[in-house]
Scaffold this motif. Structure first.
Motif, mmCIF file in Angstrom:
data_model
loop_
_atom_site.group_PDB
_atom_site.id
_atom_site.type_symbol
_atom_site.label_atom_id
_atom_site.label_comp_id
_atom_site.label_asym_id
_atom_site.label_seq_id
_atom_site.Cartn_x
_atom_site.Cartn_y
_atom_site.Cartn_z
ATOM 1 N N LEU A 1 -25.511 6.155 -12.497
ATOM 2 C CA LEU A 1 -24.895 5.114 -11.685
ATOM 3 C C LEU A 1 -23.758 4.493 -12.484
ATOM 4 C CD1 LEU A 1 -28.094 3.293 -10.360
ATOM 5 C CD2 LEU A 1 -26.833 5.168 -9.301
ATOM 6 N N ILE A 2 -22.670 4.179 -11.801
ATOM 7 C CA ILE A 2 -21.511 3.588 -12.459
ATOM 8 C C ILE A 2 -21.269 2.197 -11.877
ATOM 9 C CG2 ILE A 2 -19.025 3.797 -12.897
ATOM 10 C CD1 ILE A 2 -20.631 5.988 -14.263
ATOM 11 N N GLU A 3 -21.204 1.207 -12.746
ATOM 12 C CA GLU A 3 -20.889 -0.162 -12.343
ATOM 13 C C GLU A 3 -19.395 -0.384 -12.559
ATOM 14 O OE1 GLU A 3 -22.230 -4.716 -13.428
ATOM 15 O OE2 GLU A 3 -22.775 -3.097 -14.776
ATOM 16 N N LEU A 4 -18.748 -0.990 -11.568
ATOM 17 C CA LEU A 4 -17.325 -1.279 -11.676
ATOM 18 C C LEU A 4 -17.123 -2.778 -11.862
ATOM 19 C CD1 LEU A 4 -15.939 1.000 -8.826
ATOM 20 C CD2 LEU A 4 -16.152 1.515 -11.268
ATOM 21 N N ASP A 5 -16.499 -3.137 -12.951
ATOM 22 C CA ASP A 5 -16.169 -4.532 -13.246
ATOM 23 C C ASP A 5 -14.705 -4.737 -12.852
ATOM 24 O OD1 ASP A 5 -15.876 -7.073 -14.233
ATOM 25 O OD2 ASP A 5 -16.057 -6.499 -16.343
ATOM 26 N N ILE A 6 -14.480 -5.336 -11.694
ATOM 27 C CA ILE A 6 -13.119 -5.487 -11.170
ATOM 28 C C ILE A 6 -12.360 -6.531 -11.994
ATOM 29 C CG2 ILE A 6 -11.732 -6.171 -9.178
ATOM 30 C CD1 ILE A 6 -14.020 -5.050 -7.429
ATOM 31 N N LYS A 7 -11.239 -6.116 -12.540
ATOM 32 C CA LYS A 7 -10.402 -6.999 -13.355
ATOM 33 C C LYS A 7 -9.320 -7.668 -12.506
ATOM 34 C CE LYS A 7 -12.646 -6.395 -17.028
ATOM 35 N NZ LYS A 7 -13.523 -7.461 -17.459
ATOM 36 N N ASN A 8 -8.697 -6.903 -11.618
ATOM 37 C CA ASN A 8 -7.722 -7.470 -10.697
ATOM 38 C C ASN A 8 -7.455 -6.471 -9.586
ATOM 39 O OD1 ASN A 8 -5.408 -5.712 -11.468
ATOM 40 N ND2 ASN A 8 -5.575 -6.790 -13.403
ATOM 41 N N TYR A 9 -6.828 -6.978 -8.533
ATOM 42 C CA TYR A 9 -6.454 -6.104 -7.427
ATOM 43 C C TYR A 9 -5.143 -6.598 -6.828
ATOM 44 C CZ TYR A 9 -8.251 -9.741 -4.351
ATOM 45 O OH TYR A 9 -8.473 -10.930 -3.720
ATOM 46 N N GLU A 10 -4.519 -5.695 -6.104
ATOM 47 C CA GLU A 10 -3.229 -6.008 -5.486
ATOM 48 C C GLU A 10 -3.217 -5.367 -4.112
ATOM 49 O OE1 GLU A 10 1.464 -5.380 -6.700
ATOM 50 O OE2 GLU A 10 -0.071 -4.181 -7.680
ATOM 51 N N ILE A 11 -2.878 -6.143 -3.082
ATOM 52 C CA ILE A 11 -2.737 -5.628 -1.736
ATOM 53 C C ILE A 11 -1.249 -5.652 -1.395
ATOM 54 C CG2 ILE A 11 -3.267 -5.966 0.705
ATOM 55 C CD1 ILE A 11 -5.906 -7.291 -0.217
ATOM 56 N N ILE A 12 -0.715 -4.509 -1.009
ATOM 57 C CA ILE A 12 0.708 -4.384 -0.713
ATOM 58 C C ILE A 12 0.864 -4.041 0.759
ATOM 59 C CG2 ILE A 12 2.829 -3.073 -1.160
ATOM 60 C CD1 ILE A 12 0.217 -3.286 -3.827
ATOM 61 N N ASP A 13 1.679 -4.798 1.462
ATOM 62 C CA ASP A 13 1.946 -4.526 2.872
ATOM 63 C C ASP A 13 3.353 -3.951 2.962
ATOM 64 O OD1 ASP A 13 1.804 -4.367 5.597
ATOM 65 O OD2 ASP A 13 1.901 -6.518 5.932
ATOM 66 N N GLY A 14 3.451 -2.690 2.599
ATOM 67 C CA GLY A 14 4.582 -1.905 2.427
ATOM 68 C C GLY A 14 5.864 -1.999 3.007
ATOM 69 N N LYS B 1 -4.440 2.087 4.106
ATOM 70 C CA LYS B 1 -4.945 1.886 5.464
ATOM 71 C C LYS B 1 -4.312 2.936 6.382
ATOM 72 C CE LYS B 1 -5.567 -2.311 7.207
ATOM 73 N NZ LYS B 1 -5.274 -3.622 7.830
ATOM 74 N N ILE B 2 -5.141 3.540 7.243
ATOM 75 C CA ILE B 2 -4.662 4.564 8.176
ATOM 76 C C ILE B 2 -3.655 3.953 9.141
ATOM 77 C CG2 ILE B 2 -5.370 6.113 10.045
ATOM 78 C CD1 ILE B 2 -8.038 6.446 8.619
ATOM 79 N N ASN B 3 -2.609 4.713 9.441
ATOM 80 C CA ASN B 3 -1.562 4.308 10.388
ATOM 81 C C ASN B 3 -0.898 2.988 9.996
ATOM 82 O OD1 ASN B 3 -2.069 6.590 12.026
ATOM 83 N ND2 ASN B 3 -3.733 5.511 13.039
ATOM 84 N N SER B 4 -0.729 2.785 8.716
ATOM 85 C CA SER B 4 -0.136 1.550 8.224
ATOM 86 C C SER B 4 0.552 1.844 6.897
ATOM 87 C CB SER B 4 -1.250 0.513 8.010
ATOM 88 O OG SER B 4 -0.779 -0.583 7.279
ATOM 89 N N ARG B 5 1.377 0.914 6.469
ATOM 90 C CA ARG B 5 1.982 1.027 5.135
ATOM 91 C C ARG B 5 1.239 0.148 4.137
ATOM 92 N NH1 ARG B 5 8.192 2.196 5.240
ATOM 93 N NH2 ARG B 5 7.797 1.547 3.122
ATOM 94 N N GLU B 6 0.149 -0.487 4.596
ATOM 95 C CA GLU B 6 -0.632 -1.376 3.736
ATOM 96 C C GLU B 6 -1.539 -0.559 2.812
ATOM 97 O OE1 GLU B 6 -3.502 -5.297 4.146
ATOM 98 O OE2 GLU B 6 -2.991 -4.153 5.932
ATOM 99 N N TRP B 7 -1.576 -0.943 1.552
ATOM 100 C CA TRP B 7 -2.437 -0.254 0.595
ATOM 101 C C TRP B 7 -2.957 -1.236 -0.433
ATOM 102 C CZ3 TRP B 7 -0.610 0.521 -4.572
ATOM 103 C CH2 TRP B 7 0.737 0.236 -4.776
#
Length: 80
Positions: A67-80, A21-27
């Motif tokens: 075309l590419i299909e993305l099958d999301i397995k997991n995600y992680e949000i980090i607030d740095g 994220k712009i101007n943040s440590r969150e990713w």
């Protein structure tokens, strides 16, 4: 001729996408499995909606237009 990135996805379809994220440590980190998505209807819709595709690929049947299909397995949000 297929691009190198497509060849890499065919050889190993595990994909990790990371964004900050712009101007943040969150990713975010998203782990996915990428696979070709074969839909002439969707390709045709995209050609109608995004005229620049016609100048690159000429028509929706062009084998280089994938075309590419993305099958999301997991995600992680980090607030740095």
């Amino acid at each position: 001729m297929q691009k190198d990135v497509y060849k890499q996805l065919v050889n190993d379809n595990h994909l990790q996408i990371v964004g900050k994220k712009i101007n943040s440590r969150e990713w975010i980190r998203v782990n996915t499995i990428a696979k070709p998505y074969h839909s002439l209807d969707l390709k045709t819709q995209m050609f109608n909606q995004y005229p620049v595709l016609k100048s690159i690929y000429s028509n929706p049947q062009n084998p280089l237009f994938v075309l590419i299909e993305l099958d999301i397995k997991n995600y992680e949000i980090i607030d740095g």
